[in-house]
Structure formats: structure tokens, C-alpha cells
Design a protein around this motif. Structure first.
Motif, PDB file in Angstrom:
ATOM      1  N   MET A   1     -10.226  11.062  10.866  1.00 53.10           N
ATOM      2  CA  MET A   1     -11.368  11.987  10.902  1.00 53.10           C
ATOM      3  C   MET A   1     -11.574  12.603   9.520  1.00 53.10           C
ATOM      4  SD  MET A   1     -12.847  12.391  13.893  1.00 53.10           S
ATOM      5  CE  MET A   1     -13.468  14.063  13.882  1.00 53.10           C
ATOM      6  N   PRO A   2     -12.846  12.807   9.087  1.00 57.99           N
ATOM      7  CA  PRO A   2     -13.093  13.466   7.809  1.00 57.99           C
ATOM      8  C   PRO A   2     -12.477  14.857   7.774  1.00 57.99           C
ATOM      9  CG  PRO A   2     -15.099  12.443   8.653  1.00 57.99           C
ATOM     10  CD  PRO A   2     -14.081  12.385   9.748  1.00 57.99           C
ATOM     11  N   ALA A   3     -12.211  15.342   6.565  1.00 60.03           N
ATOM     12  CA  ALA A   3     -11.555  16.641   6.386  1.00 60.03           C
ATOM     13  C   ALA A   3     -12.470  17.799   6.769  1.00 60.03           C
ATOM     14  CB  ALA A   3     -11.107  16.793   4.940  1.00 60.03           C
ATOM     15  N   HIS A   4     -13.758  17.577   6.857  1.00 60.34           N
ATOM     16  CA  HIS A   4     -14.721  18.608   7.234  1.00 60.34           C
ATOM     17  C   HIS A   4     -15.751  17.954   8.144  1.00 60.34           C
ATOM     18  CE1 HIS A   4     -17.993  21.520   6.929  1.00 60.34           C
ATOM     19  NE2 HIS A   4     -17.096  22.401   6.497  1.00 60.34           N
ATOM     20  N   PRO A   5     -16.232  18.653   9.175  1.00 60.82           N
ATOM     21  CA  PRO A   5     -17.139  18.024  10.146  1.00 60.82           C
ATOM     22  C   PRO A   5     -18.446  17.537   9.537  1.00 60.82           C
ATOM     23  CG  PRO A   5     -16.949  20.399  10.527  1.00 60.82           C
ATOM     24  CD  PRO A   5     -15.876  20.031   9.576  1.00 60.82           C
ATOM     25  N   TRP A   6     -18.851  18.050   8.388  1.00 56.09           N
ATOM     26  CA  TRP A   6     -20.089  17.592   7.774  1.00 56.09           C
ATOM     27  C   TRP A   6     -19.924  16.285   7.007  1.00 56.09           C
ATOM     28  CZ3 TRP A   6     -21.761  22.863   5.230  1.00 56.09           C
ATOM     29  CH2 TRP A   6     -22.100  23.759   6.248  1.00 56.09           C
ATOM     30  N   LEU A   7     -18.716  15.920   6.679  1.00 55.59           N
ATOM     31  CA  LEU A   7     -18.485  14.758   5.819  1.00 55.59           C
ATOM     32  C   LEU A   7     -18.751  13.444   6.550  1.00 55.59           C
ATOM     33  CD1 LEU A   7     -15.233  15.873   3.978  1.00 55.59           C
ATOM     34  CD2 LEU A   7     -17.509  15.646   2.979  1.00 55.59           C
ATOM     35  N   ALA A   8     -19.357  12.500   5.824  1.00 56.35           N
ATOM     36  CA  ALA A   8     -19.611  11.172   6.384  1.00 56.35           C
ATOM     37  C   ALA A   8     -18.293  10.417   6.550  1.00 56.35           C
ATOM     38  CB  ALA A   8     -20.549  10.389   5.464  1.00 56.35           C
ATOM     39  N   ASP A   9     -18.261   9.523   7.528  1.00 52.72           N
ATOM     40  CA  ASP A   9     -17.046   8.749   7.784  1.00 52.72           C
ATOM     41  C   ASP A   9     -16.588   7.964   6.559  1.00 52.72           C
ATOM     42  OD1 ASP A   9     -17.073   9.699  10.363  1.00 52.72           O
ATOM     43  OD2 ASP A   9     -17.940   7.872  11.235  1.00 52.72           O
ATOM     44  N   ARG A  10     -17.553   7.498   5.732  1.00 52.95           N
ATOM     45  CA  ARG A  10     -17.165   6.683   4.584  1.00 52.95           C
ATOM     46  C   ARG A  10     -16.273   7.441   3.612  1.00 52.95           C
ATOM     47  NH1 ARG A  10     -22.507   8.050   3.334  1.00 52.95           N
ATOM     48  NH2 ARG A  10     -23.246   6.260   4.537  1.00 52.95           N
ATOM     49  N   THR A  11     -16.326   8.779   3.629  1.00 50.04           N
ATOM     50  CA  THR A  11     -15.502   9.530   2.686  1.00 50.04           C
ATOM     51  C   THR A  11     -14.020   9.464   3.029  1.00 50.04           C
ATOM     52  OG1 THR A  11     -15.745  11.627   3.913  1.00 50.04           O
ATOM     53  CG2 THR A  11     -17.399  11.130   2.213  1.00 50.04           C
ATOM     54  N   ASP A  12     -13.703   9.023   4.234  1.00 44.84           N
ATOM     55  CA  ASP A  12     -12.300   8.846   4.601  1.00 44.84           C
ATOM     56  C   ASP A  12     -11.682   7.621   3.922  1.00 44.84           C
ATOM     57  OD1 ASP A  12     -11.521  10.959   6.083  1.00 44.84           O
ATOM     58  OD2 ASP A  12     -11.673   9.986   8.047  1.00 44.84           O
ATOM     59  N   ARG A  13     -12.507   6.787   3.336  1.00 45.15           N
ATOM     60  CA  ARG A  13     -12.024   5.534   2.748  1.00 45.15           C
ATOM     61  C   ARG A  13     -11.450   5.727   1.352  1.00 45.15           C
ATOM     62  NH1 ARG A  13     -13.496   1.052   5.556  1.00 45.15           N
ATOM     63  NH2 ARG A  13     -15.050   1.302   7.210  1.00 45.15           N
ATOM     64  N   PHE A  14     -11.598   6.920   0.795  1.00 41.18           N
ATOM     65  CA  PHE A  14     -11.075   7.119  -0.556  1.00 41.18           C
ATOM     66  C   PHE A  14     -10.639   8.567  -0.746  1.00 41.18           C
ATOM     67  CE2 PHE A  14     -15.628   7.850  -0.654  1.00 41.18           C
ATOM     68  CZ  PHE A  14     -15.768   9.002  -1.402  1.00 41.18           C
TER      69      PHE A  14
ATOM     70  N   PRO B   1     -12.064  -2.128  -4.757  1.00 42.23           N
ATOM     71  CA  PRO B   1     -12.047  -2.122  -3.287  1.00 42.23           C
ATOM     72  C   PRO B   1     -12.828  -0.950  -2.695  1.00 42.23           C
ATOM     73  CG  PRO B   1      -9.838  -2.502  -4.162  1.00 42.23           C
ATOM     74  CD  PRO B   1     -10.696  -2.067  -5.309  1.00 42.23           C
ATOM     75  N   THR B   2     -12.742   0.213  -3.349  1.00 43.46           N
ATOM     76  CA  THR B   2     -13.435   1.388  -2.822  1.00 43.46           C
ATOM     77  C   THR B   2     -14.947   1.209  -2.859  1.00 43.46           C
ATOM     78  OG1 THR B   2     -11.613   2.835  -3.483  1.00 43.46           O
ATOM     79  CG2 THR B   2     -13.751   3.870  -3.116  1.00 43.46           C
ATOM     80  N   LEU B   3     -15.465   0.712  -3.970  1.00 43.06           N
ATOM     81  CA  LEU B   3     -16.910   0.463  -4.050  1.00 43.06           C
ATOM     82  C   LEU B   3     -17.349  -0.515  -2.980  1.00 43.06           C
ATOM     83  CD1 LEU B   3     -17.762   0.157  -7.860  1.00 43.06           C
ATOM     84  CD2 LEU B   3     -18.330   2.014  -6.299  1.00 43.06           C
ATOM     85  N   CYS B   4     -16.538  -1.540  -2.765  1.00 45.46           N
ATOM     86  CA  CYS B   4     -16.857  -2.533  -1.740  1.00 45.46           C
ATOM     87  C   CYS B   4     -16.954  -1.875  -0.364  1.00 45.46           C
ATOM     88  CB  CYS B   4     -15.789  -3.626  -1.756  1.00 45.46           C
ATOM     89  SG  CYS B   4     -15.967  -4.847  -0.452  1.00 45.46           S
ATOM     90  N   GLU B   5     -15.969  -1.082  -0.028  1.00 44.88           N
ATOM     91  CA  GLU B   5     -15.947  -0.442   1.297  1.00 44.88           C
ATOM     92  C   GLU B   5     -17.042   0.601   1.433  1.00 44.88           C
ATOM     93  OE1 GLU B   5     -11.928   0.937   1.650  1.00 44.88           O
ATOM     94  OE2 GLU B   5     -11.234  -0.983   2.455  1.00 44.88           O
ATOM     95  N   MET B   6     -17.415   1.268   0.354  1.00 39.35           N
ATOM     96  CA  MET B   6     -18.458   2.290   0.429  1.00 39.35           C
ATOM     97  C   MET B   6     -19.809   1.702   0.823  1.00 39.35           C
ATOM     98  SD  MET B   6     -17.429   4.804  -2.750  1.00 39.35           S
ATOM     99  CE  MET B   6     -18.961   5.723  -2.703  1.00 39.35           C
ATOM    100  N   VAL B   7     -20.049   0.431   0.502  1.00 37.46           N
ATOM    101  CA  VAL B   7     -21.316  -0.196   0.908  1.00 37.46           C
ATOM    102  C   VAL B   7     -21.150  -1.036   2.171  1.00 37.46           C
ATOM    103  CG1 VAL B   7     -22.241  -0.187  -1.428  1.00 37.46           C
ATOM    104  CG2 VAL B   7     -20.988  -2.198  -0.629  1.00 37.46           C
ATOM    105  N   GLY B   8     -19.987  -0.933   2.810  1.00 37.07           N
ATOM    106  CA  GLY B   8     -19.761  -1.641   4.069  1.00 37.07           C
ATOM    107  C   GLY B   8     -19.194  -3.031   3.912  1.00 37.07           C
ATOM    108  N   GLY B   9     -18.834  -3.418   2.688  1.00 30.59           N
ATOM    109  CA  GLY B   9     -18.247  -4.723   2.459  1.00 30.59           C
ATOM    110  C   GLY B   9     -16.782  -4.771   2.868  1.00 30.59           C
ATOM    111  N   VAL B  10     -16.244  -5.974   2.917  1.00 33.16           N
ATOM    112  CA  VAL B  10     -14.848  -6.191   3.314  1.00 33.16           C
ATOM    113  C   VAL B  10     -14.106  -6.804   2.122  1.00 33.16           C
ATOM    114  CG1 VAL B  10     -13.294  -7.360   4.912  1.00 33.16           C
ATOM    115  CG2 VAL B  10     -15.558  -6.587   5.697  1.00 33.16           C
ATOM    116  N   PRO B  11     -13.202  -6.052   1.484  1.00 34.07           N
ATOM    117  CA  PRO B  11     -12.454  -6.634   0.371  1.00 34.07           C
ATOM    118  C   PRO B  11     -11.500  -7.726   0.867  1.00 34.07           C
ATOM    119  CG  PRO B  11     -12.261  -4.219   0.414  1.00 34.07           C
ATOM    120  CD  PRO B  11     -12.854  -4.646   1.726  1.00 34.07           C
ATOM    121  N   VAL B  12     -11.543  -8.861   0.201  1.00 31.21           N
ATOM    122  CA  VAL B  12     -10.599  -9.955   0.460  1.00 31.21           C
ATOM    123  C   VAL B  12      -9.734 -10.054  -0.788  1.00 31.21           C
ATOM    124  CG1 VAL B  12     -10.335 -12.416   0.887  1.00 31.21           C
ATOM    125  CG2 VAL B  12     -12.195 -11.146   1.986  1.00 31.21           C
TER     126      VAL B  12
END
Length: 374
Positions: free
Chosen positions: A1-14, A126-137
């Protein structure tokens, strides 16, 4: 879960970059032996600094065209055309190479698309990839002395593969890809109709011959470059990207809605780089490369052959714990280096930057000699 309820889920990725945390630690230390910084230690040339002041005084302080100030863009395009001769190759000036990488990812990668990344990798990939919904291989290169194994690449390609991210000279390893690897990667991308992005920000720091760019063998290759490292102006945020015209046009449209443009007065100042010789600085870094690699190997560290940038990526000696544990002990001895886990799925190596004075490098080597002995 994000650290704050307003934060988008993608922010948990980095999280904050581990490198940035070491920089913050350095600011609190009295006399650190700082071999962590990924930027040149030489000052920007006076000619560029004077050109920047002149551009500001001449009121070049508004926006440039989104594509870049015409005077700079035209000079860069001329150089690209002379080097590659690709009929459909266009250029965009960006807010640093980071801006170019962001725009490329947004323009190319759909959610679920696979992006091939080589481990160790620049921390952002990898972070940039995940931020746009990509899957790092992620393709491991440790067993190949950090060179590209083309058989592994071909085996990793699937119908979902959209992009290959390639960096040479590489951060964090300092390794320069061989001609055979660069050509093979270019041909594989063309064969499978996959985008290939070559991050060449360290192109000028090649110590054992010219950089083999995949664009030599693939006229659709996307190339990212910039002035930051070569001229000691990392804070200016002047990069560029060139590639197929339809892609560059779409990246320019995206820039309108994001970065708008690179800093305009500094774009005009960067034109001075075309007549500024940085050979003495590159030669000095070559000498430092030789000095630190010899010192590390003499002390018992395993270091892969390194031909560019200003990094080495030694392996933590047997019996000295993980890279994170080893770097913790180094920091306790006032030596700042970066644990390899920041750049990798392994925790076995650490990054040293030799963008530092010889005296600082020698102080660092002395600490590392002590640590290898326990």
C-alpha cells in the motif's frame, strides 16, 4: 500500500535512489573519501561558462522551441547526419539524458510490453519501465565479464518484447561493449522488429578505441547522448536523442506536455562545446582508470576489464559478506562507495567512481586494502 492514501499505486514501485542516500550521508561527514559521485570532478570549461553568462545577459532566458534551440539543434543534426547518414534520422534536444529516457519510455512502451535490461543496469532503467507499465526482462551479464551474450538475448525475446535498453560505456561497470556485441544486438533488434535504445552518455570516455554504436548497423536504433559528463555540466540538463523521425516527432509532442524544453540559455552555451577540446580531461581519466584497476587487483579484488566511463565494479572478496555489508564497513572507515544491489539483482559487487583526485583515489585504495585483510 502507498505510504499516504493520496499516492498513486505506481509510487510503491520505487524509493529514493540508494545513490542519493549515499550523497546525503557524504554531506554530513567531515572529510569523506568520496568515490561515489557519478559526475566529473573537473570544472566546466571557462568557454562554456562565459557562453552561459553571455546567453543570460542577452536575454535568451525564455523558452526555446520544444525541439531545441535552432542554433544548437542544427549543429547536432549536422553532426548526426555526417556520422550516420541515415535518411530518416531526426534529433530532439531534451532536459538531460534522463528527459530523453523518460520521453522514449512514454512514447514506446505500453502496459504489459517487455523491456530487456542488462544486469548490472543504470539504476533508472527498471524503474522507468515499471512506471509506464512495462515489464523489465533482466538478463544477467556477470558470467560474461559484463559483456552482452547474444544467445541469452535471443532466448529472452518473446512476442511481447518491445524494447532493448543498452548502455555502453556502462554505468556501473565501466565496460565498453565489443564491436561484435553491438553489431549482434543491432541485427537482433532489426530481425525481430524491436526498438533498440543505446544510451551513449559516456561516449567520449572510451579509453581503448572508439565506441561501437548499434546505430552503425541498425538505422532504426535510438541513441541518447548529452553534454553533462563530457563537459562537466551535469546541472545544466542538456541532452539529446536521435532516431527514426516518427518516433522523435512524437517524443517532441510529449515534451510539450512535460518538460516543455531544455534550459534555453544553457542550450546556447552548449554550442561552445563544438570548439572545446576535452582530450586532456579524457586522458587524465584514462590514467586514473589504469591506476585504480591496478591498485584493486594488486590488493586482491576481482575487476572485469573496463574500457570507459569513470567507474569500476569490483567483486567483494570471498568471506567479506554481501556488498551491502562490505559497503557499510567501508563507510565506517569514511570511504563512500555504492553497493552493487542498487544496480543489480545481485549483492556481490560495489561501484567505485574514479571521478576524483589521485590523492582521494589513493586514500580509498588504502581503506580497501585494509578491508580485504579483514
Amino acid at each position: 500500500m502507498p505510504a499516504h492514501p493520496w499516492l498513486a499505486d505506481r509510487t510503491d514501485r520505487f524509493d529514493s535512489s540508494g545513490i542519493r542516500k549515499v550523497f546525503d550521508l557524504a554531506a554530513k561527514m567531515k572529510d569523506p573519501i568520496n568515490l561515489s559521485i557519478g559526475q566529473p570532478d573537473f570544472p566546466a570549461p571557462d568557454s562554456l561558462k562565459e557562453a552561459a553568462c553571455k546567453a543570460i545577459r542577452e536575454d535568451k532566458n525564455g523558452y526555446s522551441q520544444t525541439q531545441g534551440a535552432a542554433a544548437l539543434r542544427d549543429r547536432l543534426q549536422q553532426r548526426v547526419d555526417e556520422e550516420w547518414g541515415h535518411a530518416d534520422r531526426k534529433l530532439l534536444v531534451t532536459s538531460g539524458t534522463s528527459g530523453a529516457l523518460n520521453l522514449a519510455m512514454w512514447a514506446l512502451v505500453n502496459p504489459g510490453d517487455e523491456v530487456i535490461v542488462f544486469d548490472p543496469y543504470f539504476v533508472m532503467y527498471p524503474t522507468l519501465c515499471e512506471m509506464v507499465g512495462g515489464v523489465p526482462v533482466v538478463i544477467d551479464t556477470y558470467e560474461d565479464d559484463f559483456q552482452i551474450n547474444l544467445a541469452k538475448v535471443e532466448a529472452a525475446i518473446t512476442p511481447k518484447t518491445k524494447l532493448i535498453l543498452f548502455n555502453s560505456p556502462a554505468n556501473p561497470t565501466g565496460v565498453v561493449a565489443s564491436d561484435a556485441a553491438a553489431r549482434g544486438l543491432a541485427e537482433l533488434a532489426a530481425k525481430h522488429n524491436i526498438a533498440l535504445l543505446s544510451d551513449e552518455i559516456y561516449r567520449e570516455f572510451c579509453y581503448d578505441g572508439a565506441l561501437p554504436s548499434p546505430a552503425k548497423w541498425n538505422d532504426q536504433a535510438i541513441v541518447v547522448d548529452g553534454f553533462s559528463k563530457s563537459y562537466g555540466v551535469t546541472g545544466w540538463r542538456i541532452g539529446w536523442v536521435h532516431g527514426p523521425a516518427p518516433l522523435i516527432d512524437k517524443m517532441a509532442a510529449l515534451q510539450q506536455y512535460t518538460f516543455v524544453c531544455a534550459p534555453n540559455p544553457l542550450q546556447h552555451a552548449a554550442i561552445e562545446a563544438f570548439t572545446t577540446d576535452m582530450t586532456p580531461q579524457v586522458d587524465a581519466y584514462r590514467e586514473r582508470r589504469d591506476h585504480i584497476v591496478t591498485g584493486l587487483r594488486d590488493a586482491g579484488y576481482e575487476v572485469a576489464p573496463t574500457g570507459g566511463a569513470f567507474y569500476v565494479f569490483p567483486k567483494v572478496p570471498e568471506g567479506r559478506g554481501t556488498a551491502n555489508e562490505f559497503v557499510t564497513r567501508a563507510i565506517e572507515n569514511e570511504l563512500l562507495v555504492i553497493p552493487g544491489g542498487i544496480f543489480s539483482r545481485r549483492d556481490t559487487h560495489f561501484r567505485i567512481s574514479y571521478a576524483a583526485s589521485k590523492a582521494t583515489i589513493d586514500r580509498g585504495l588504502e581503506v580497501l586494502r585494509r578491508l580485504v585483510k579483514g
